[in-house]
Design a protein around this motif. Sequence first.
Motif, PDB file in Angstrom:
ATOM      1  N   ASN A   4     119.694-115.119  -5.301  1.00  0.00           N
ATOM      2  CA  ASN A   4     118.487-114.015  -5.026  1.00  0.00           C
ATOM      3  C   ASN A   4     119.174-112.741  -5.439  1.00  0.00           C
ATOM      4  OD1 ASN A   4     117.379-115.478  -2.782  1.00  0.00           O
ATOM      5  ND2 ASN A   4     118.229-114.767  -0.932  1.00  0.00           N
ATOM      6  N   PHE A   5     120.631-112.503  -6.106  1.00  0.00           N
ATOM      7  CA  PHE A   5     120.864-110.970  -6.802  1.00  0.00           C
ATOM      8  C   PHE A   5     121.086-111.106  -7.891  1.00  0.00           C
ATOM      9  CE2 PHE A   5     122.363-110.798  -2.536  1.00  0.00           C
ATOM     10  CZ  PHE A   5     122.148-108.967  -2.194  1.00  0.00           C
ATOM     11  N   ASP A   6     120.040-112.511  -8.620  1.00  0.00           N
ATOM     12  CA  ASP A   6     120.489-112.279 -10.299  1.00  0.00           C
ATOM     13  C   ASP A   6     119.300-110.911 -10.313  1.00  0.00           C
ATOM     14  OD1 ASP A   6     121.360-114.874  -9.776  1.00  0.00           O
ATOM     15  OD2 ASP A   6     120.115-115.956 -10.641  1.00  0.00           O
ATOM     16  N   ALA A   7     118.459-111.390  -9.547  1.00  0.00           N
ATOM     17  CA  ALA A   7     117.609-109.892 -10.329  1.00  0.00           C
ATOM     18  C   ALA A   7     118.686-108.282 -10.401  1.00  0.00           C
ATOM     19  CB  ALA A   7     116.231-109.590  -9.676  1.00  0.00           C
ATOM     20  N   VAL A   8     118.765-107.928  -9.060  1.00  0.00           N
ATOM     21  CA  VAL A   8     119.438-107.495  -8.835  1.00  0.00           C
ATOM     22  C   VAL A   8     120.948-107.251 -10.571  1.00  0.00           C
ATOM     23  CG1 VAL A   8     121.683-106.167  -7.715  1.00  0.00           C
ATOM     24  CG2 VAL A   8     119.564-107.248  -6.868  1.00  0.00           C
ATOM     25  N   GLY A   9     121.719-108.301 -10.626  1.00  0.00           N
ATOM     26  CA  GLY A   9     122.417-108.109 -11.376  1.00  0.00           C
ATOM     27  C   GLY A   9     122.724-107.655 -12.625  1.00  0.00           C
ATOM     28  N   GLU A 106     116.762 -99.011  -3.143  1.00  0.00           N
ATOM     29  CA  GLU A 106     115.364 -99.450  -2.694  1.00  0.00           C
ATOM     30  C   GLU A 106     114.934 -99.903  -4.510  1.00  0.00           C
ATOM     31  OE1 GLU A 106     111.358 -97.395  -2.756  1.00  0.00           O
ATOM     32  OE2 GLU A 106     112.672 -96.746  -1.213  1.00  0.00           O
ATOM     33  N   TRP A 107     114.948 -99.700  -5.275  1.00  0.00           N
ATOM     34  CA  TRP A 107     114.463-100.665  -6.241  1.00  0.00           C
ATOM     35  C   TRP A 107     115.308-101.673  -6.703  1.00  0.00           C
ATOM     36  CZ3 TRP A 107     116.806-101.037 -11.782  1.00  0.00           C
ATOM     37  CH2 TRP A 107     115.096-101.929 -13.010  1.00  0.00           C
ATOM     38  N   LEU A 108     116.487-101.828  -6.429  1.00  0.00           N
ATOM     39  CA  LEU A 108     116.795-102.916  -6.813  1.00  0.00           C
ATOM     40  C   LEU A 108     117.365-104.092  -5.303  1.00  0.00           C
ATOM     41  CD1 LEU A 108     120.547-101.610  -7.815  1.00  0.00           C
ATOM     42  CD2 LEU A 108     119.341-102.498  -9.216  1.00  0.00           C
ATOM     43  N   ASP A 109     116.849-103.593  -4.292  1.00  0.00           N
ATOM     44  CA  ASP A 109     116.583-103.837  -2.933  1.00  0.00           C
ATOM     45  C   ASP A 109     115.368-104.445  -3.135  1.00  0.00           C
ATOM     46  OD1 ASP A 109     117.457-105.219  -0.448  1.00  0.00           O
ATOM     47  OD2 ASP A 109     116.117-103.491   0.776  1.00  0.00           O
ATOM     48  N   THR A 110     114.135-103.818  -3.528  1.00  0.00           N
ATOM     49  CA  THR A 110     112.913-104.605  -3.469  1.00  0.00           C
ATOM     50  C   THR A 110     112.702-106.417  -4.706  1.00  0.00           C
ATOM     51  OG1 THR A 110     112.295-102.460  -3.029  1.00  0.00           O
ATOM     52  CG2 THR A 110     110.372-104.075  -4.011  1.00  0.00           C
ATOM     53  N   LEU A 111     113.747-105.424  -5.962  1.00  0.00           N
ATOM     54  CA  LEU A 111     113.758-106.668  -7.339  1.00  0.00           C
ATOM     55  C   LEU A 111     114.162-107.957  -6.342  1.00  0.00           C
ATOM     56  CD1 LEU A 111     115.724-105.028  -9.647  1.00  0.00           C
ATOM     57  CD2 LEU A 111     113.073-105.582 -10.171  1.00  0.00           C
ATOM     58  N   ARG A 112     115.216-107.959  -5.143  1.00  0.00           N
ATOM     59  CA  ARG A 112     115.729-108.879  -4.692  1.00  0.00           C
ATOM     60  C   ARG A 112     114.456-109.478  -4.034  1.00  0.00           C
ATOM     61  NH1 ARG A 112     117.916-109.878   0.312  1.00  0.00           N
ATOM     62  NH2 ARG A 112     117.421-107.739   0.351  1.00  0.00           N
ATOM     63  N   ARG A 113     114.439-109.075  -2.907  1.00  0.00           N
ATOM     64  CA  ARG A 113     113.051-109.361  -2.233  1.00  0.00           C
ATOM     65  C   ARG A 113     112.183-110.242  -2.717  1.00  0.00           C
ATOM     66  NH1 ARG A 113     113.949-106.686   3.403  1.00  0.00           N
ATOM     67  NH2 ARG A 113     115.242-105.844   3.289  1.00  0.00           N
ATOM     68  N   PRO A 158     106.737-107.210  -8.815  1.00  0.00           N
ATOM     69  CA  PRO A 158     106.530-105.892  -7.650  1.00  0.00           C
ATOM     70  C   PRO A 158     108.248-105.309  -7.438  1.00  0.00           C
ATOM     71  CG  PRO A 158     105.060-106.826  -7.087  1.00  0.00           C
ATOM     72  CD  PRO A 158     105.547-108.217  -7.803  1.00  0.00           C
ATOM     73  N   PRO A 159     109.359-105.104  -7.925  1.00  0.00           N
ATOM     74  CA  PRO A 159     108.165-103.691  -8.268  1.00  0.00           C
ATOM     75  C   PRO A 159     108.351-103.827  -9.939  1.00  0.00           C
ATOM     76  CG  PRO A 159     110.529-103.365  -8.129  1.00  0.00           C
ATOM     77  CD  PRO A 159     110.919-104.670  -7.927  1.00  0.00           C
ATOM     78  N   ILE A 160     106.954-102.754  -9.793  1.00  0.00           N
ATOM     79  CA  ILE A 160     106.537-102.957 -11.087  1.00  0.00           C
ATOM     80  C   ILE A 160     107.230-101.790 -11.805  1.00  0.00           C
ATOM     81  CG2 ILE A 160     104.384-101.918 -12.831  1.00  0.00           C
ATOM     82  CD1 ILE A 160     102.985-103.649 -10.537  1.00  0.00           C
ATOM     83  N   HIS A 161     107.329-100.802 -10.690  1.00  0.00           N
ATOM     84  CA  HIS A 161     108.454 -99.557 -11.586  1.00  0.00           C
ATOM     85  C   HIS A 161     109.261 -98.514 -10.295  1.00  0.00           C
ATOM     86  CE1 HIS A 161     105.868 -97.077  -8.939  1.00  0.00           C
ATOM     87  NE2 HIS A 161     104.903 -98.084  -9.800  1.00  0.00           N
ATOM     88  N   PRO A 162     110.298 -97.755 -10.412  1.00  0.00           N
ATOM     89  CA  PRO A 162     110.937 -97.427  -9.435  1.00  0.00           C
ATOM     90  C   PRO A 162     110.147 -96.494  -8.697  1.00  0.00           C
ATOM     91  CG  PRO A 162     112.181 -97.481 -10.742  1.00  0.00           C
ATOM     92  CD  PRO A 162     110.912 -98.038 -12.017  1.00  0.00           C
TER      93      PRO A 162
END
Length: 192
Positions: A4-9, A106-113, A158-162
Motif C-alpha cells: 500500500n505504501f509503494d506509491a508513497v515510497g 495529502e498527495w501522498l495519502d491520496t496516492l496510497r489510497r 488519481p491523484p493526477i496532480h497534487p
Amino acid sequence: MSRNFDAVGSALDSIQGLSDDEREAVVEFLKVGRTRVAAAREGATAVTVLGTRGFIWPEFDRWQGIFAASGTFPARWKGLHEVPSSWMTSAASTAYRLRKVDLLLEWLDTLRRGATALHHYTRQGMRARIVQQGDGLRCAVCELHNGCEVRQGSHTIPPIHPGCRCVLMAVTAAPLDEPMGLRARQRLRSPL
C-alpha cells in the motif's frame, strides 16, 4: 514498506532535501493518520520541521508551472499560487511552506489510497475508472481524464496532480446514464 505504501515510497524518492528520518516520519504519519499524530504530538516532529525549511518537490514545481501558465489553479492550491520571493515577509514564506507540506501529505495519502483501491478492484476482477468530484469546482487537467478506465500498472491514476480530488470508482454493470428501472435492477441482481 507494505504494498500500500509503494506509491508513497516512489513519490518520496523524487523529493529532494528530506533525510531518511524525515521520510520514515512521513510514512509513519500516513500510517497512523494525520489527526492522531496532531493530537498526540508535543513540540516539533520531523514532519512539522519540513514546514520550517524548504524542500524540492519536482512534481509540485511542474504542476505549479502548468497551473500558473493556464492562469487557473485547482481549489486545493489556495495559498500556493505564487512562489515566495525575497521581498515576502517571513510569515508569508512560512505559511506557504506549511501549506506546501500539507498538500504534500495529502498527495501522498491520496496516492496510497488510489493504489489500494485499484489493487482491491483488480483483485476482485472489477474494472475501475477515474471520476472527477461533482461539486462544481473545475479542473481542466482532471476533465481530460474523467471517465477513463485504468488498470494495474497504468501511469495515470488519481491523484493526477497534487491537490487532485479525482477518485477511482468501480465500473458498474449498468451505465450511469441508464435509468434504473426494474429490468436494470434484475440484470444487476442476476448471476451471470
